[in-house]
Design an enzyme around this catalytic site. Structure first.
Site, PDB file in Angstrom:
ATOM      1  N   SER A   1       0.829  -1.202   0.000  1.00 27.13           N
ATOM      2  CA  SER A   1       0.000   0.000   0.000  1.00 27.13           C
ATOM      3  C   SER A   1       0.864   1.252   0.000  1.00 27.13           C
ATOM      4  O   SER A   1       1.970   1.271   0.566  1.00 27.13           O
ATOM      5  CB  SER A   1      -0.899   0.004   1.243  1.00 27.13           C
ATOM      6  OG  SER A   1      -1.532   1.262   1.421  1.00 27.13           O
TER       7      SER A   1
ATOM      8  N   TYR B   1      -2.410  -0.236   9.875  1.00 30.02           N
ATOM      9  CA  TYR B   1      -2.572  -0.793   8.530  1.00 30.02           C
ATOM     10  C   TYR B   1      -1.280  -0.634   7.731  1.00 30.02           C
ATOM     11  O   TYR B   1      -0.774  -1.591   7.125  1.00 30.02           O
ATOM     12  CB  TYR B   1      -3.734  -0.100   7.810  1.00 30.02           C
ATOM     13  CG  TYR B   1      -3.839  -0.463   6.344  1.00 30.02           C
ATOM     14  CD1 TYR B   1      -4.202  -1.746   5.955  1.00 30.02           C
ATOM     15  CD2 TYR B   1      -3.567   0.472   5.348  1.00 30.02           C
ATOM     16  CE1 TYR B   1      -4.292  -2.090   4.605  1.00 30.02           C
ATOM     17  CE2 TYR B   1      -3.655   0.141   4.005  1.00 30.02           C
ATOM     18  CZ  TYR B   1      -4.016  -1.140   3.646  1.00 30.02           C
ATOM     19  OH  TYR B   1      -4.095  -1.478   2.313  1.00 30.02           O
TER      20      TYR B   1
END
Length: 341
Positions: free
Chosen positions: A143, A168
């Site tokens: 990501s 995350y």
């Protein structure tokens, strides 16, 4: 090839699975169909892949056949070590594309345990499955969040990513480190892809494109964080899918990419767009203005993202070519059709 696609009921996993089916590969799609967002959308995606909703709801079945002869589906949780080990042992995949993860920067602040279970434990089970069963290539989702507080723009994979600002992001950085270790120790190829703000038809309901469109159509105000002073490298789903599928197919255009086992790429639109301009594109398509709640910056968020994708262009001739307005138009057309607006 025989390919495992995890997260096959998810946004990107669905599109990648469909593309690979069209190319004639033998695909097994895996998903646990959790309730992070409405499972009805996940079942609707699976129905496009030829999977019956009632069948897809079942656990503990070997696999579910699709109307497409080269696609099967299994409902399984990546964190279940025994089930994942048995799946790899029984199926003998050539390539694994791991797109399953607990997504969402903001949700990681509320429910950190879900990120450890799926993104850390689940990813380890995938790595072990690849190691034990001689999988040739693992392609996995990372990501843009890993860049955290980095100020240098555009982001490059050679940049330091030691300052994540959400769990995350930290879990995705961990995946990259784990993949590097397994490539080094056990000699199989891993390729990580740092996705940049993916949007388009069949997108996730927790993302800005979906939230803004829904609110404007319902004549509700939208929340604009950091008072609109945000920029994102918005990337249309078809451009993402094309890049992922090229890498799965190992279609190199440059010998540089073939020499090492561990690889990491940004995959984005190669430009940064102001959030207010993105909202303006939605307003133009809908033909109505949004009422904006100007909000402070949210915890875990960053001000700007922009992907340098030159290495992906060099190695795979990756060319993102969907304009923001065309991508927004396609999403809104899908949204109106799917929700009968």
């Amino acid at each position: 090839m025989k390919i495992l696609v995890t997260g096959a009921a998810g946004f990107i996993g669905f599109h990648v699975s469909r593309k690979l089916i069209e190319q004639g590969h033998e695909i097994m799609g895996l998903d646990n169909i959790n309730d992070y967002y409405d499972p009805a959308l996940k079942f609707a995606r699976l129905s496009i892949l030829g999977i019956d909703k009632d069948e897809a709801s079942k656990y503990n079945v070997p696999s579910i056949s699709s109307k497409f002869p080269t696609f099967r589906f299994v409902k399984m949780d990546l964190a279940n070590r025994e089930n994942i080990a048995n799946l790899f042992k029984n199926e003998k995949f050539d390539v694994v594309c791991n797109l399953a993860a607990q997504a969402g920067v903001r949700y990681s602040i509320e429910n950190p345990e879900a990120y450890i279970d799926s993104n850390i434990v689940g990813f380890l089970n995938i790595l072990e499955g690849c190691r034990q069963n001689h999988v040739k290539h693992l392609v996995y989702a990372s990501s843009s969040s890993v860049y955290g507080l980095n100020k240098k723009i555009p982001f490059e994979t050679s940049d330091s990513v030691d300052h994540p600002v959400s769990l995350y992001a930290a879990s995705k950085k961990s995946n990259e480190l784990m993949a590097h270790t397994y490539s080094h120790l056990y000699g199989f190829k891993t390729t990580g892809l740092r996705f940049f703000t993916v949007y388009g038809p069949w997108g996730r309901p927790d993302m800005a494109m979906f939230l803004f469109t829904k609110a404007i159509l319902e004549n509700r105000p939208i929340n604009v964080f950091n008072r609109g002073n945000l920029e994102r490298d918005f990337t249309y789903i078809d451009d993402i899918t094309e890049g992922v599928v090229r890498i799965i197919g190992d279609n190199h255009t440059n010998a540089y990419n073939t020499e090492n086992l561990y690889h990491l790429y940004n995959i984005g639109n190669n430009k940064s767009v102001k959030l207010l301009d993105f909202i303006d594109s939605i307003e133009r398509k809908l033909g109505q203005k949004a009422e904006k709640n100007m909000m402070d910056m949210q915890p875990g968020d960053v001000e700007k993202t922009w992907a340098n994708v030159d290495p992906l262009i060099r190695d795979y001739d990756y060319r993102p070519n969907t304009s923001i307005q065309d991508g927004v138009d396609a999403f809104i057309d899908w949204y109106k059709d799917f929700y009968n607006v």
